[in-house]
Design a protein around this motif. Structure first.
Motif, short mmCIF file in Angstrom:
data_model
loop_
_atom_site.label_atom_id
_atom_site.label_comp_id
_atom_site.label_asym_id
_atom_site.label_seq_id
_atom_site.Cartn_x
_atom_site.Cartn_y
_atom_site.Cartn_z
N SER A 68 -56.84 -47.92 -4.14
CA SER A 68 -57.69 -47.03 -3.37
C SER A 68 -58.90 -47.76 -2.81
CB SER A 68 -58.12 -45.85 -4.24
OG SER A 68 -58.84 -46.33 -5.36
N CYS A 115 -49.47 -40.13 -3.58
CA CYS A 115 -50.71 -39.70 -4.22
C CYS A 115 -50.40 -38.73 -5.34
CB CYS A 115 -51.62 -39.06 -3.16
SG CYS A 115 -50.92 -37.54 -2.44
N SER A 116 -51.45 -38.19 -5.96
CA SER A 116 -51.24 -37.25 -7.06
C SER A 116 -50.59 -35.96 -6.58
CB SER A 116 -52.58 -36.96 -7.74
OG SER A 116 -53.50 -36.44 -6.79
N TYR A 137 -54.13 -45.18 1.60
CA TYR A 137 -54.12 -43.74 1.37
C TYR A 137 -52.76 -43.17 1.72
CZ TYR A 137 -59.17 -44.35 1.12
OH TYR A 137 -60.42 -44.76 0.76
N CYS A 138 -52.52 -42.00 1.20
CA CYS A 138 -51.23 -41.33 1.38
C CYS A 138 -51.05 -40.92 2.84
CB CYS A 138 -51.16 -40.11 0.46
SG CYS A 138 -49.61 -39.20 0.59
N THR A 176 -48.21 -44.50 -13.11
CA THR A 176 -49.26 -45.14 -12.34
C THR A 176 -48.74 -46.44 -11.73
OG1 THR A 176 -50.07 -46.36 -14.24
CG2 THR A 176 -51.03 -44.16 -13.85
N ARG A 198 -56.17 -38.82 0.41
CA ARG A 198 -55.81 -39.00 -1.00
C ARG A 198 -55.30 -40.42 -1.23
NH1 ARG A 198 -55.52 -34.73 -4.36
NH2 ARG A 198 -55.85 -32.65 -3.44
N PRO A 199 -55.84 -41.15 -2.22
CA PRO A 199 -55.41 -42.54 -2.46
C PRO A 199 -54.04 -42.61 -3.12
CG PRO A 199 -57.00 -41.88 -4.13
CD PRO A 199 -56.94 -40.74 -3.14
N ILE A 200 -53.33 -43.69 -2.84
CA ILE A 200 -52.04 -43.95 -3.48
C ILE A 200 -52.29 -44.32 -4.94
CG2 ILE A 200 -50.00 -45.44 -3.52
CD1 ILE A 200 -50.03 -43.55 -1.17
N GLU A 201 -51.72 -43.53 -5.87
CA GLU A 201 -51.98 -43.75 -7.30
C GLU A 201 -50.71 -43.78 -8.14
OE1 GLU A 201 -56.16 -41.75 -8.35
OE2 GLU A 201 -54.66 -40.30 -7.66
N HIS A 231 -50.78 -36.80 2.81
CA HIS A 231 -51.95 -36.03 2.39
C HIS A 231 -53.18 -36.86 2.69
CE1 HIS A 231 -48.51 -34.69 -0.12
NE2 HIS A 231 -48.98 -33.47 0.20
N CYS A 270 -48.44 -35.71 -4.06
CA CYS A 270 -47.02 -36.00 -3.88
C CYS A 270 -46.28 -35.94 -5.20
CB CYS A 270 -46.83 -37.37 -3.24
SG CYS A 270 -47.40 -37.49 -1.54
#
Length: 668
Positions: free
Chosen positions: A131, A157-158, A136-137, A174, A143-146, A140, A160
């Motif tokens: 992030s 992201c969360s 980012y997604c 993760t 929202r960061p890719i996590e 969405h 998704c």
């Protein structure tokens, strides 16, 4: 957190198993293990005798590593192996992190932008917070890719993870955990690429192990060269034997035999008669008679001196001349070529059609690979493939040689409750349904029953035992004790017990027995020799050949009565007849150890490359790998054979000291 990850990477990946420090210029071996270049070089120089050695053992798994191409000095071998680029890149990334944290950065592992460090692979960025890099997604916004779904192979992201990956097979973890789980796949892919590169290199250099035609032709040519080498060795030994015979004739020339010289024979008879008369005169004559006859005897002695001088002058007029064989001198000064190596190539398929099909597929795969690389690296390196022309070679059946089906039993000679941790099994012999093993390190003679025989185990303390042999048809064995200059005869029926001690004049090590009860022993202290002893230890014949023997500990008697000696330092096996003349010489690529024979005429030889060879009584190879490392024998050392059964002790896996209590029994 970041410091702990760095320490884990340091301990798990960046530590050389030889010096236990961080890698310095790591080099990758074909077996997949890496070492510092200097550590690998020192290991090679300690374990390789000379540049003629064909391989060395990996310090970790003891697998055979072929030496680099070319006749190089062993100290130059290490730098010929390829650098481990993965380890170098990982070290570079850790050093970058160490530099950033030393400036006061308390964050995670900071891996610089790939634009600045394009050589750092993707796998070392496992701790970078994505992030923070602005990833980012796409579905969405903001929202960061996590997370990563292991089932769908999709990052998100969360939101998704909650909405789109709720299936039974979905498992969202993760990014950091996904990288950890994918690490085996990453390592396997790296090894696969390295293997593919090595395969291309092997094909281009003619070292492709999968080309059965090439390998079979190499094996056949190598066997023929080995036969020529053996013939040259025999020629060399026969030539030296002929030179020794000429020297002996030279020294004996001019010696006059009494029966061939009538004048000397008559003088000799007269001297003996006069001497006997003089002795009688000294004992029986009166003083007056003795004084009267003494001048006559002295005059007679003067006549004998004149007669001897006359005969010696006739002998001294003889001359000795050595007549050279001009043909032999011409041969050794201008020897003909031994042979030549001819390389031919055959292609039975239309090359254009193969290239049209295979190159098309290859180019498609190359475009796919290029796309993947372009997504991860700003600059990609294109490799032209137009010159790659894959062909298919006819594959005949591989030469099978002699294949023997055999069962394998491992006997551990350690007693229950025994706390011994160091071993050196230097001798073994079959006796009835058991084996007798010499444990020289612990000064023990150990008897162990073979599986299913019902024989009991026993142990007998014995000072400085070394080698053992059977004694004819009895159940007794003879054991050498070189430091005590004696041979002990041990009874094995029931419990082990000393039956007889034979004192010797030399510290003998190896031992075997002839059919007529004489011992053949090897002496490696002082003047190295092979001696034939009577049953009471008296030397009957001594074979001293400084050019033949350097380290002849192990020896055996072949079924034809010849003495077969294994010489570790000279890397060959010598067969001698009972008069001490060389019959044949068999050269080996590595040091030979134990040697034994059976009544069928086979000779079994332990080698320092974890194999046991079988050769014939005339010095020809029958089977190259009767026993190999795949059967669990780590450096076979001492060996004994009888009908359809072989027992082998092993030196163990240590590079510097023997340490194995195992005896391997092969029944075939």
């Amino acid at each position: 957190m970041a410091e702990r990850v760095v320490r884990n990477i340091e301990n798990d990946y960046l530590m050389c198993s030889v010096c236990l420090g961080r890698y310095e210029d790591p080099r990758l071996l074909p077996c997949g293990h890496s070492f510092c270049k200097n550590c690998l070089s020192e290991h090679i120089q300690q374990t390789v005798a000379d540049r003629d050695t064909l391989s060395f053992n990996c310090p970790i798994d003891r697998s055979q590593v072929p030496k680099p191409r070319g006749n190089l000095n062993p100290r130059e071998w290490a730098k010929q192996f390829p650098p481990d680029t993965f380890m170098n890149n990982l070290i570079q990334a850790v050093k970058i992190h160490e530099g950033t944290t030393s400036e006061g950065d308390e964050g995670g592992i900071i891996i610089p932008s790939r634009q600045h460090y394009p050589n750092i692979p993707v796998q070392v960025q496992m701790e970078a917070p994505i992030s923070d890099n602005g990833v980012y997604c796409e579905n969405h916004s903001g929202r960061p890719i996590e997370f990563f779904c292991l089932a769908c192979n999709i990052i998100g992201c969360s939101l998704c993870a909650v909405r789109e990956h709720r299936g039974q097979s979905c498992e969202c973890v993760t990014i950091e955990e996904a990288i950890v789980r994918f690490r085996p796949r990453i390592d396997a892919l790296r090894r696969r690429f390295q293997s593919q590169t090595q395969r291309i290199h092997d094909v281009s250099t003619g070292d492709n192990d999968n080309d059965i035609v090439l390998q079979n032709s190499k094996e056949l040519a190598l066997r023929l060269i080995d036969e020529v080498e053996s013939e040259v060795g025999q020629f060399y030994e026969r030539t030296l034997q002929g030179i020794e015979d000429l020297k002996r004739q030279l020294f004996e020339s001019g010696r006059v035999q009494l029966q061939d010289n009538q004048q000397l024979l008559m003088v000799m008879q007269n001297i003996e008669a006069t001497r006997e008369a003089f002795d009688i005169m000294c004992h029986n004559s009166t003083d007056i008679e003795f004084l009267n006859d003494l001048p006559k005897v002295e005059s007679q002695a003067d006549e004998y001196d004149n007669a001897i001088l006359s005969s010696s002058r006739s002998v001294s007029s003889m001359q000795v001349e050595f007549v050279q064989n001009s043909n032999f001198l011409q041969f050794i000064r201008n020897p003909p070529p031994i042979g030549s190596v001819s390389v031919s190539s055959q292609n039975h398929l239309p090359v254009g059609r193969v290239n049209e099909t295979r190159n098309g597929n290859f180019n498609t795969n190359r475009r796919q690979a290029t796309n993947i690389i372009n997504r991860t690296r700003p600059v990609s390196r294109q490799v032209p493939t137009a010159g790659i022309r894959p062909t298919r070679t006819p594959r005949p059946q591989r030469y099978a040689g002699l294949r023997v089906q055999k069962s394998h039993e491992v006997i551990n000679v350690k007693d229950r409750g025994e706390d011994t941790i160091s071993w050196q099994l230097t001798g073994v012999a079959f006796v009835d349904n058991s084996i007798v093993v010499i444990d020289s390190n612990n000064q023990m003679v150990r008897k162990r029953g073979i599986a299913g025989s019902g024989e009991g185990n026993d142990t007998l303390p014995l000072e400085q035992p070394l080698c053992v042999c059977n004694m004819g048809s009895t159940s007794n064995v003879a054991i050498t004790q070189p430091e005590k200059c004696q041979i002990s005869v041990i009874g094995t029926s029931g419990n082990l017990n000393v039956l007889e001690v034979i004192k010797t004049h030399k510290p003998y090590e190896g031992i075997c027995q002839m059919n007529d009860s004489k011992f053949v022993v090897s002496c490696m202290s002082g003047r190295i020799s092979i001696d034939v002893l009577s049953r009471n230890g008296r030397v009957i014949k001594c074979i001293e050949r400084s050019h033949l023997f350097h380290w002849p500990r192990f020896l055996t008697i072949a079924s034809n009565g010849n003495i077969v000696v294994s010489d570790r330092d000279q890397k060959h096996v010598i067969s001698l007849n009972q008069s001490g003349q060389v019959v044949w010489t068999y050269s080996t690529s590595v040091s030979p150890w134990g040697v034994t024979s059976d009544k069928s005429g086979k000779i079994y030889l332990c080698l320092d490359n974890n194999t046991v060879q079988v050769i014939s009584e005339d010095g020809r190879l029958i089977q190259d790998k009767f026993v190999n490392i795949k059967e669990g024998v780590k450096t076979p050392y001492a060996i004994s054979a009888r009908a359809r059964q072989v027992a082998v002790t092993e030196y163990g896996s240590s590079l510097f000291a023997a340490n194995s209590p195992n005896v391997h029994i092969f029944t075939f």
